[in-house]
Design an enzyme around this catalytic site. Structure first.
Site, PDB file in Angstrom:
ATOM      1  N   ASP A 104      -0.787  -1.818   3.523  1.00 26.81           N
ATOM      2  CA  ASP A 104      -1.711  -2.960   3.534  1.00 26.81           C
ATOM      3  C   ASP A 104      -1.311  -3.948   4.624  1.00 26.81           C
ATOM      4  OD1 ASP A 104      -2.880  -1.839   1.303  1.00 26.81           O
ATOM      5  OD2 ASP A 104      -1.794  -3.132  -0.112  1.00 26.81           O
TER       6      ASP A 104
HETATM    7  N1  URA Z   1       0.938   0.162  -2.395  1.00 24.21           N
HETATM    8  C1  URA Z   1       0.286  -1.002  -2.170  1.00 24.21           C
HETATM    9  O1  URA Z   1      -0.217  -1.634  -3.075  1.00 24.21           O
HETATM   10  N2  URA Z   1       0.221  -1.443  -0.888  1.00 24.21           N
HETATM   11  C2  URA Z   1       0.792  -0.803   0.156  1.00 24.21           C
HETATM   12  O2  URA Z   1       0.703  -1.258   1.299  1.00 24.21           O
HETATM   13  C3  URA Z   1       1.455   0.411  -0.100  1.00 24.21           C
HETATM   14  C4  URA Z   1       1.521   0.873  -1.390  1.00 24.21           C
END
Ligand code: URA
Length: 250
Positions: A104
């Site tokens: 993310d």
């Molecule tokens: N899980 C999440 O919630 N975000 C990420 O970036 C990776 C795994």
């Protein structure tokens, strides 16, 4: 071993822009297997041909592999109209580089960047359960009941339609209303870690990936920094030695 146009070979090896390297070629500054070549479109083979430019041998490996410590604020994409991408941190003239999987925008940590599509396909295939470990800080205290719930597998989708496979959750510390944890998952569903914690009533306020299969995020690599993978790491990724408890080169 791949075939390249001579100008592309030189440009991808970092010798200049396509226009600059074409000028070198036309001036006779590039020698292939002992013969000056003045045609930019001449094909060369990265495995068998010797390319020399202004007296220096130019080597080009077909694939590049980088381990980036992704900073928060950039997107795991090749291009983006608004935000910086993870590729903007990699100083390479190579075309075709992409991130293997996604973190993310606000997540930090280990991201593999390569132009090796076959390896990426192998690592991302649901058949190959590649362990990914994250360090997280949660608002809300994580309990032993949560550890058991993660080990069972959780419903994380609307109306309980989506489930997350069993995950290993380790509580490192708790201070005030926050917990500091490590969690290892094998899937890569959208916002998976955040949604797993949401399912047990906690909010992830910081998330960093610290391992991906046999790769570990080195402490020395600060957010935004990267390094080239070692030959051993590439072999480990390719040969299925993706046991996170196995030996890993520093
Ligand atoms: N899980 C999440 O919630 N975000 C990420 O970036 C990776 C795994």
């Amino acid at each position: 071993m791949s075939q390249y146009r001579l100008d592309k070979y030189l440009a991808e090896a970092g010798l200049g822009t396509r226009t600059q390297v074409k000028a070198c070629i036309r001036k006779g500054e590039v020698i292939v297997n002992g013969v000056p070549i003045r045609r930019p479109e001449q094909k060369v083979d990265s495995g068998t041909d010797e390319v020399v430019c202004r007296g220096e041998v130019v080597c080009l490996s077909d694939f590049e592999y980088y381990l980036l410590n992704k900073p928060a604020g950039c997107v795991s994409a090749v291009t983006d109209p608004v935000s910086p991408t993870v590729l903007s941190y990699i100083d390479s003239r190579r075309t075709g580089l992409f991130p293997v999987g996604r973190l993310d925008k606000d997540t930090e940590g280990l991201l593999l960047i390569t132009n090796d599509g076959a390896l990426a396909h192998h690592l991302l295939s649901p058949k190959h359960h590649v362990d990914k470990t994250y360090y997280a800080i949660t608002e809300g205290i994580v309990t032993e009941a949560d550890v058991a719930a993660f080990a069972e597998g959780l419903h994380i989708g609307a109306e309980d339609l989506m489930t997350a496979m069993p995950a290993r959750l380790t509580i490192l510390n708790t201070e005030g209303s926050r917990s500091y944890i490590n969690v290892t998952i094998q899937e890569g569903k959208f916002h998976q870690v955040k949604r797993m914690f949401q399912a047990v009533g906690k909010e992830v306020i910081y998330l960093k990936r610290i391992s991906f299969g046999p790769l570990r995020l080195p402490d020395s690599l600060k957010p935004g920094q990267y390094r080239v993978l070692t030959d051993e790491e590439i072999t480990l990724l390719k040969t299925g030695r993706i046991d996170p408890d196995g030996p890993v080169p520093e």
